[in-house]
Design an enzyme around this catalytic site. Structure first.
Site, PDB file in Angstrom:
ATOM      1  N   HIS A  63       0.299  -0.812   0.018  1.00  0.00           N
ATOM      2  CA  HIS A  63      -0.194   0.274  -0.137  1.00  0.00           C
ATOM      3  C   HIS A  63       0.284   1.521  -0.572  1.00  0.00           C
ATOM      4  CE1 HIS A  63       1.434  -1.011   4.172  1.00  0.00           C
ATOM      5  NE2 HIS A  63       0.493   0.587   4.739  1.00  0.00           N
ATOM      6  N   HIS A  65       1.039   3.817   2.040  1.00  0.00           N
ATOM      7  CA  HIS A  65       1.489   4.563   3.375  1.00  0.00           C
ATOM      8  C   HIS A  65       3.204   4.678   2.755  1.00  0.00           C
ATOM      9  CE1 HIS A  65      -2.070   3.588   5.414  1.00  0.00           C
ATOM     10  NE2 HIS A  65      -2.594   5.262   5.306  1.00  0.00           N
ATOM     11  N   ASP A  67       5.615   4.398   5.495  1.00  0.00           N
ATOM     12  CA  ASP A  67       6.406   3.508   6.197  1.00  0.00           C
ATOM     13  C   ASP A  67       6.807   1.920   4.654  1.00  0.00           C
ATOM     14  OD1 ASP A  67       4.473   2.813   6.507  1.00  0.00           O
ATOM     15  OD2 ASP A  67       4.629   1.586   7.819  1.00  0.00           O
ATOM     16  N   HIS A  68       6.278   2.281   3.930  1.00  0.00           N
ATOM     17  CA  HIS A  68       5.811   1.159   2.899  1.00  0.00           C
ATOM     18  C   HIS A  68       6.647   1.708   1.609  1.00  0.00           C
ATOM     19  CE1 HIS A  68       3.884  -1.947   5.225  1.00  0.00           C
ATOM     20  NE2 HIS A  68       3.467  -0.801   6.001  1.00  0.00           N
ATOM     21  N   HIS A 143      -7.303  -2.317   5.740  1.00  0.00           N
ATOM     22  CA  HIS A 143      -6.133  -1.173   6.094  1.00  0.00           C
ATOM     23  C   HIS A 143      -6.778  -0.005   5.921  1.00  0.00           C
ATOM     24  CE1 HIS A 143      -2.943  -0.028   7.967  1.00  0.00           C
ATOM     25  NE2 HIS A 143      -2.015   0.823   7.253  1.00  0.00           N
ATOM     26  N   ASP A 211      -0.448  -3.834   5.705  1.00  0.00           N
ATOM     27  CA  ASP A 211      -0.979  -3.570   6.847  1.00  0.00           C
ATOM     28  C   ASP A 211      -1.966  -4.324   6.848  1.00  0.00           C
ATOM     29  OD1 ASP A 211       1.126  -1.964   7.663  1.00  0.00           O
ATOM     30  OD2 ASP A 211       0.697  -0.362   7.735  1.00  0.00           O
ATOM     31  N   HIS A 269       6.248  -5.882  11.819  1.00  0.00           N
ATOM     32  CA  HIS A 269       5.330  -3.783  11.598  1.00  0.00           C
ATOM     33  C   HIS A 269       5.262  -3.636  13.018  1.00  0.00           C
ATOM     34  CE1 HIS A 269       2.893  -1.273  10.713  1.00  0.00           C
ATOM     35  NE2 HIS A 269       3.326  -0.615   9.012  1.00  0.00           N
TER      36      HIS A 269
END
Ligand SMILES: [Zn+2]
Length: 302
Positions: A63, A65, A67-68, A143, A211, A269
């Site tokens: 996805h 976000h 942090d990914h 998510h 996530d 995570h």
């Protein structure tokens, strides 16, 4: 048996800290390398783990976000300095193409190699890669934004018993069929597969689920999985926060591993609010004994 392993480059949620990087993994199947998510600092982590970035053929993004995915633009443009000539394929949810193109446009970036971007739906399963021995599927996760998980599934294949070739005068076409488990009929009778093949191992599989909130929606699809990577951002005392933020607890990850009858669970995570990761294992193992806390830089056999 072919190599099937995953190296965790980072397993921190939300932000990088010293010694704790954000989400990225390299899956190695038979020396074919696939990158799963690309958090900030992924290039440094690849170097530290001595993984040559040019060997990566596909990048699977769960996805959008940060942090990914915030390591992705840097990785893509760095390839120009590594004389990349072979095509790179990016797979992810809707918006991935716009994200990459916007960054490249605003920063006047360019790519010296072919880049294919494939966006997949987040409401159904999609076959995103297939080779002779491996299939990779994207499947929906739940998510705060559109998110998919990835299933890496080894195909069942058989090695022919050399003695059977002469005994049954097998043709090349028949041998090809036997390798994929297709039955051979002689005089109207099916030849037993165990007479034609050598002993084989169970096909292995690996799923990446991050996530996501706890969801049983795709439990059947993943039933019997060999190794599950499931996010566990929080412990159970913060289950309400986990639900609100679209995440899971260690207990929920363990419950899901048990539900799908997985052989082992890799927990990752982790929220940076926890100093020690051991607490995640302590919570999870009450519900699923084979729970392992991933360590950045460590490789796990599937
Ligand atoms: Zn997220």
């Amino acid at each position: 048996m072919k190599k099937f392993e995953v190296t965790v480059l980072g397993a921190n949620a939300a932000l990088p800290q010293v010694g704790r990087s954000t989400s990225a993994q390299v899956l190695n199947y038979n020396e074919n390398l696939f990158l799963i998510d690309c958090g900030e600092g992924t290039q440094l982590r690849l170097d530290q783990c001595k993984i040559k970035r040019n060997r990566i053929s596909h990048v699977f993004i769960s996805h959008l976000h940060g942090d990914h995915v915030y390591g992705l633009p840097g990785l893509l443009t760095s390839y120009n300095h590594f004389s990349r000539s072979k095509k790179l394929t990016l797979v992810g949810v809707s918006g991935l193409q716009e994200f990459v193109q916007s960054v490249l446009k605003i920063s006047s970036g360019y790519l010296d190699y072919e880049l294919e971007i494939r966006e997949v739906p987040n409401d159904t399963t999609t076959l995103v890669f297939e080779s002779e021995h491996l299939q990779i599927f994207a499947f929906p996760l739940v998510h705060r934004v559109p998110t998919v998980g990835y299933l890496f599934k080894e195909k069942q294949s058989y090695n022919i018993n050399p003695a059977a070739i002469e005994r049954y005068s097998l043709s090349i076409e028949e041998m090809q069929n036997i390798r994929f488990g297709t039955s051979i009929i002689r005089d109207g009778i099916e030849l037993p597969l165990q007479d034609l093949t050598l002993s084989i191992h169970e096909p292995r599989s690996y799923a990446y689920m991050s996530d996501t909130i706890y969801s049983e929606g795709y439990a059947d699809f993943l039933y019997g999985l060999t190794t599950l990577y499931h996010e566990s951002t929080y412990l159970e005392d913060l289950v309400d926060k986990a639900i609100e933020r679209g995440h899971s607890t260690a207990k929920q990850a363990a419950k899901f591993a048990k539900l799908i009858n997985a052989k082992r669970l890799l927990l990752g995570h982790f929220s940076s609010r926890y100093d020690k990761r051991q607490v995640f294992r302590e919570e999870a193992k009450e519900f699923f004994e084979e729970s392992i806390i991933v360590k950045d830089g460590k490789t796990y056999f599937i």
